[in-house]
Design a protein around this motif. Structure first.
Motif: not given
Length: 178
Positions: A83-85, A107-110, A122-123, A147-151
């Motif tokens: 749950d960090a970023g 990483l996912d970049m939002i 960018h996933a 990586g993958g957390m956004a989805a």
């Protein structure tokens, strides 16, 4: 044969039923009146929240505001809690590109505009890659998460984010005033 007669002055649901209906109407009115306050709850420093179709998702973030902090980012970290970023903030909207140089985890970049609305994701950026990752031309903030957390969190373009570090006047989802 006996016929039941309604008591004088009480037809329909009866007095108790009418009182319940009135109470329900008052409760519904209060809920509508209080809804904006709930939607604008206070933001917690060091947290960002996304409002998704699945609910509200919270991440605990460190900030990258200065050029040196933004350049270092999440380099050389072997682990990032689920749950960090890291939230990258730019002084004004503009074009940004990222890379994964010396970044050891995917990483996912939002990418977000000044209102906190997600414009691009960018996933699963490839660790240690020097390939530029274009965020767009009007980027104000970028959140890097595992990586993958956004989805998994149901974050997609159009989702709105709120944080106390975002300009509240332009925010699509504002923090409550303190």
């Amino acid at each position: 044969m006996t016929t039941a007669r309604p008591r004088a002055g009480l037809s329909g649901p009866g007095r108790a039923g009418r009182l319940r209906n009135i109470a329900a109407g008052i409760a519904a009115g209060l809920a509508l009146w209080l809804a904006p306050a709930a939607a604008q709850a206070r933001c917690v420093p060091g947290q960002v929240q996304f409002r998704t179709d699945s609910g509200i998702v919270t991440f605990h973030v460190s900030l990258a505001r200065t050029p040196a902090e933004r350049e270092r980012g999440l380099m050389n970290r072997r682990h990032l809690p689920r749950d960090a970023g890291m939230l990258f903030l730019f002084g004004k909207p503009g074009p940004v590109s990222f890379w994964m140089h010396d970044t050891l985890i995917p990483l996912d970049m939002i990418f977000m505009d000044q209102s906190g609305r997600v414009t691009r994701i960018h996933a699963n950026a490839t660790p240690l890659s020097d390939m530029p990752i274009n965020g767009g031309s009007r980027v104000f903030a970028v959140l890097e998460i595992n990586g993958g957390m956004a989805a998994r969190a149901d974050i997609r373009p159009g989702t709105v984010m709120r944080a106390d570090t975002m300009p509240q006047k332009r925010a699509a989802w504002r923090c409550a005033r303190r």
